[in-house]
Motif scaffolding. Structure first.
Motif, PDB file in Angstrom:
ATOM      1  N   VAL A 190     -12.330  13.178  26.105  1.00 56.09           N
ATOM      2  CA  VAL A 190     -13.077  12.985  27.414  1.00 56.09           C
ATOM      3  C   VAL A 190     -11.866  12.827  28.262  1.00 56.09           C
ATOM      4  O   VAL A 190     -11.035  12.023  28.159  1.00 56.09           O
ATOM      5  CB  VAL A 190     -14.093  12.110  27.548  1.00 56.09           C
ATOM      6  N   SER A 209     -15.398  16.643  30.342  1.00 54.72           N
ATOM      7  CA  SER A 209     -15.808  15.701  31.416  1.00 54.72           C
ATOM      8  C   SER A 209     -16.613  14.612  30.626  1.00 54.72           C
ATOM      9  O   SER A 209     -16.813  13.552  31.387  1.00 54.72           O
ATOM     10  CB  SER A 209     -16.216  16.349  32.634  1.00 54.72           C
ATOM     11  N   SER A 210     -17.255  14.812  29.507  1.00 52.61           N
ATOM     12  CA  SER A 210     -18.095  14.009  28.908  1.00 52.61           C
ATOM     13  C   SER A 210     -17.515  14.093  27.266  1.00 52.61           C
ATOM     14  O   SER A 210     -17.067  15.089  27.134  1.00 52.61           O
ATOM     15  CB  SER A 210     -19.494  13.994  29.075  1.00 52.61           C
ATOM     16  N   ALA A 211     -17.892  13.117  26.625  1.00 51.14           N
ATOM     17  CA  ALA A 211     -17.612  13.114  25.144  1.00 51.14           C
ATOM     18  C   ALA A 211     -18.558  14.099  24.471  1.00 51.14           C
ATOM     19  O   ALA A 211     -19.571  13.636  23.735  1.00 51.14           O
ATOM     20  CB  ALA A 211     -17.592  11.811  24.623  1.00 51.14           C
ATOM     21  N   ASN A 214     -14.678  14.748  18.877  1.00 51.52           N
ATOM     22  CA  ASN A 214     -15.748  14.015  19.068  1.00 51.52           C
ATOM     23  C   ASN A 214     -16.550  14.121  17.840  1.00 51.52           C
ATOM     24  O   ASN A 214     -17.272  13.033  17.609  1.00 51.52           O
ATOM     25  CB  ASN A 214     -16.247  14.613  20.406  1.00 51.52           C
TER      26      ASN A 214
END
Length: 338
Positions: free
Chosen positions: A49, A79-81, A106
């Motif tokens: 991220v 922008s997020s995991a 991830n």
């Protein structure tokens, strides 16, 4: 005369074709030579991220490598995991024809297929924080997993008196490294400190400080015997410390785990985080790119292999292990420089 002219024209055409062919071969050779030049390597590094301190420090290592070797190496990521977003990013990189892709997964399983696709296209693949990753040429680790987990577990037990209930935070339930640590912590504490018990299943909030804060507030209400939080993922301890500060429970609950020294400093000094454990994330970024370049240069990675300033290296299959953990306290956090 006409016959002579026809023969002359034919010879001219043959010579022209030969020249074109020769020119084409030269251009092809020039292109291959150019591609083998360091400055023309493109190494894309896909992190879990973007926008959090850990991967900002990680990116410093990538930039250092790029400057030292004149390689086009850079960081990108979701922008997020989100594992699915990582897949999309890697697919785009494959289509753009990069030379190497370095990844901090991830979800190791979700990435297997797309990493294999990259390899099938002749792209070098290096992972970190994902030992034995399918679809990777090599994986590099900055610590020895079991030893690292035991460091964290011992600090947790020491600070909570070896008894009570504890919670485990991870970045997600599919992050390979976090869950390997969590597995070993559970086993270790059950064996060495049987009076410590896990209050609930491990919780995926370690990469989001706001979510870790909310999770901690909920746990404090639900489990009266909760006296320890172990956070894997650099935002888990931060969010937990925020919650303890708000609820005036700094003296009641121990928080230990992964932190960036500068980010966790105020909580270390207040006692809301008892100790942090990590390695220098910049080393991970640098080492990943260094290994990728070694492969692109068609050099061997064997027992004689080394990375500048990284210390001893152990090879196990396609895993490369470096043991450089750091323990972060209120007294030493400034000394790390990040």
């Amino acid at each position: 005369m006409k016959k002579f002219i026809s023969v002359l024209i034919a010879l001219t055409m043959l010579l022209s074709l030969a020249a074109c062919s020769s020119s084409g071969e030269e251009k092809s050779t020039d292109k291959e030579a150019k591609k083998s030049s360091d400055s023309d390597y493109e190494i894309a590094v896909v992190v879990k991220v973007v926008g959090i301190d850990y991967f900002s420090v990680f990116e410093e290592g990538v930039k250092k490598f790029a400057d030292e070797f004149g390689v086009n190496a850079y960081v990108t990521g979701p922008s997020s995991a989100d594992a699915a977003e990582q897949v999309n990013i890697i697919e785009d990189l494959i289509n753009s024809g990069v030379d190497a892709i370095c990844v901090v997964p991830n979800d190791a399983t979700v990435l297997e297929s797309v990493l294999q696709s990259a390899q099938d296209k002749g792209i070098t693949v290096v992972t970190t924080e994902s030992p034995d990753q399918a679809g990777a040429d090599w994986d590099v680790e900055m610590i020895i997993n079991d030893m690292f987990a035991e460091l964290v577990a011992e600090e947790a037990a020491k600070n909570c008196g070896g008894s009570g209930q504890y919670a485990l935070y991870v970045g997600s339930l599919t992050v390979p490294l976090h869950n390997a640590w969590a597995d070993h912590v559970e086993e270790y504490l059950a064996d060495k400190y049987p009076d410590m018990s896990l209050c609930t299943d491990r919780i995926a909030c370690g990469e989001d400080a706001a979510l870790a804060r909310e999770t901690t507030l909920d746990l404090l209400k639900t489990y009266s015997d909760l006296n320890c939080i172990i956070g894997f993922g650099s935002q888990g301890p931060i969010g937990a410390a925020e919650a303890l500060t708000e609820e005036d429970k700094i003296d009641d609950v121990t928080v230990v785990g992964n932190i960036i020294p500068s980010e966790g400093s105020q909580y270390l000094e207040s006692g809301a985080i008892k100790a942090g454990f990590l390695w220098n994330p910049a080393d991970s970024g640098y080492a990943s790119c260094y290994i990728a370049k070694t492969i692109l240069d068609r050099k061997k990675i064997d027992d004689s292999f080394s990375i500048p300033d990284m210390g001893d290296i152990d090879l196990d299959g396609t895993n490369l292990w470096i043991d450089n953990p750091i323990t972060i306290t209120a007294d030493n956090w400034e000394s790390f420089g990040f």
